[in-house]
Structure formats: C-alpha cells, structure tokens
Motif scaffolding. Structure first.
Motif, mmCIF file in Angstrom:
data_model
loop_
_atom_site.group_PDB
_atom_site.id
_atom_site.type_symbol
_atom_site.label_atom_id
_atom_site.label_comp_id
_atom_site.label_asym_id
_atom_site.label_seq_id
_atom_site.Cartn_x
_atom_site.Cartn_y
_atom_site.Cartn_z
ATOM 1 N N THR A 72 0.818 -1.203 0.000
ATOM 2 C CA THR A 72 0.000 0.000 0.000
ATOM 3 C C THR A 72 0.860 1.265 0.000
ATOM 4 N N SER A 73 2.129 1.140 0.329
ATOM 5 C CA SER A 73 3.028 2.290 0.320
ATOM 6 C C SER A 73 3.783 2.436 -1.004
ATOM 7 N N CYS A 74 3.532 1.564 -1.952
ATOM 8 C CA CYS A 74 4.219 1.593 -3.247
ATOM 9 C C CYS A 74 3.600 2.673 -4.138
ATOM 10 N N PRO A 75 4.348 3.727 -4.489
ATOM 11 C CA PRO A 75 3.783 4.800 -5.306
ATOM 12 C C PRO A 75 3.366 4.338 -6.703
ATOM 13 N N ARG A 119 -0.459 4.471 -8.261
ATOM 14 C CA ARG A 119 -0.819 5.042 -9.572
ATOM 15 C C ARG A 119 -1.626 4.047 -10.394
ATOM 16 N N ASN A 120 -1.220 2.777 -10.324
ATOM 17 C CA ASN A 120 -1.955 1.745 -11.062
ATOM 18 C C ASN A 120 -3.380 1.607 -10.535
ATOM 19 N N VAL A 121 -3.548 1.657 -9.228
ATOM 20 C CA VAL A 121 -4.889 1.578 -8.646
ATOM 21 C C VAL A 121 -5.721 2.773 -9.096
ATOM 22 N N GLN A 122 -5.124 3.957 -9.128
ATOM 23 C CA GLN A 122 -5.869 5.130 -9.572
ATOM 24 C C GLN A 122 -6.244 5.025 -11.052
ATOM 25 N N GLN A 137 -6.602 -3.812 8.889
ATOM 26 C CA GLN A 137 -6.649 -2.441 9.386
ATOM 27 C C GLN A 137 -5.854 -1.493 8.490
ATOM 28 N N ARG A 138 -4.674 -1.918 8.114
ATOM 29 C CA ARG A 138 -3.856 -1.076 7.231
ATOM 30 C C ARG A 138 -4.524 -0.930 5.865
ATOM 31 N N ALA A 139 -5.144 -2.004 5.381
ATOM 32 C CA ALA A 139 -5.855 -1.959 4.106
ATOM 33 C C ALA A 139 -7.020 -0.975 4.165
ATOM 34 N N ARG A 161 -7.883 6.530 2.427
ATOM 35 C CA ARG A 161 -6.967 7.606 2.034
ATOM 36 C C ARG A 161 -6.878 7.726 0.511
ATOM 37 N N GLN A 162 -6.847 6.600 -0.183
ATOM 38 C CA GLN A 162 -6.732 6.602 -1.646
ATOM 39 C C GLN A 162 -8.091 6.731 -2.341
ATOM 40 N N ARG A 163 -9.161 6.679 -1.555
ATOM 41 C CA ARG A 163 -10.535 6.743 -2.097
ATOM 42 C C ARG A 163 -10.773 5.664 -3.140
#
Length: 153
Positions: free
Chosen positions: A40-43, A47-50, A75-77, A83-85
């Motif tokens: 989840t911290s991989c930029p 970007r791929n998720v967005q 929880q982290r997910a 945060r990433q919506r």
C-alpha cells in the motif's frame, strides 16, 4: 503463478470490514479483475490503482468487477482504501497473503513482494494473468484491457 485458460483457484479473502469474499461469489454473474499491489506504500502501485479507478466505468460496462488485493493487515488496508478513495473492495487474507494464494511469493532474497493482475471470466476461467517483481511491470494495462474486450459481454 496461474495460467491463462486454466480454472481460477478458490480464493477465500477478507475485505476491510472483515466480511468473507470468495472469487467464486462472482461466478455466473461477473468477470473479476484482481489486482495485487506490491504494498500500500508503493507509489507505482498506487498510480496503477488510480488508473483502475479512472477505468472503473469502462470495466463496469464490460461486466468486470475490480478487486484490489494487498499483502498488509485488514486495518492497514482499510486506512489505505479510505486515504486513496478506492471504490473497489480491498482484500486481505486471513492467513498469509492473497499474493501467496496465486504464486506471487516474495522474490529477490524473500524481500521483494511481487505484484500482478488476474482476470477471471464469468465462468471462472483465467483470461489474463500477469506478474512482476518490480512494481513498474506489475500492471499490464494494455494486456488487461485487451483481455477485458475479448470477454464479449
């Protein structure tokens, strides 16, 4: 990792509120695109998720449901999803990681989590599979979209 044309594995995962999600829950109704983020911290993964979020309506029109698999805790997910919506279900595993269920084990001395994608058709057959150790290669947008178009709604 799995092979195109083979049956999808029975994956039992958990969403961010603790509900059970099975890949087979979608069989007979929807195709599923499961994207495995490296972290989840991989930029690059973010970007791929967005990109998937922006493509959500097109994928929906093709009867494809998007699921995002993360190797971290529920929880982290949940925090990351908010945060990433991310409008899609974000999934973890109750034991191990979703990545291990499909052969995306850590590589390079056990330190690098692999990322990738898996497209399963409405009948439970794998139509696209892709993986990479480096996050820049973990999302094959053109390959995914070509496979989605070949499903033929």
């Amino acid at each position: 990792m799995l092979e195109t044309g083979s049956p999808a594995p029975e994956m039992v995962l958990e969403d961010t509120v603790g509900d059970t999600v099975r890949l087979s829950d979608y069989r007979g109704e929807h195709a599923v695109l499961l994207y495995f983020v490296r972290s989840t911290s991989c930029p690059v993964c973010n970007r791929n998720v967005q990109d998937l979020v922006r493509s959500g309506d097109d994928l929906e029109a093709e009867n494809v449901r998007v699921l995002i698999a993360v190797p971290e805790s529920r929880q982290r997910a949940a925090t990351w999803k908010a945060r990433q919506r991310v409008p899609f279900p974000v999934l973890t595993a109750r034991g191990g990681t979703p990545h291990e269920m499909v052969g995306l084990d850590r590589r390079v001395f056990g330190a690098m989590q692999r990322s990738g994608s898996l497209l399963v058709d409405v009948h439970g057959v794998i139509r696209h599979v892709h993986s990479a150790t480096l996050p820049t290669g973990g999302y094959d947008r053109k390959g995914v979209m070509r496979a989605v178009r070949s499903l033929g709604v």
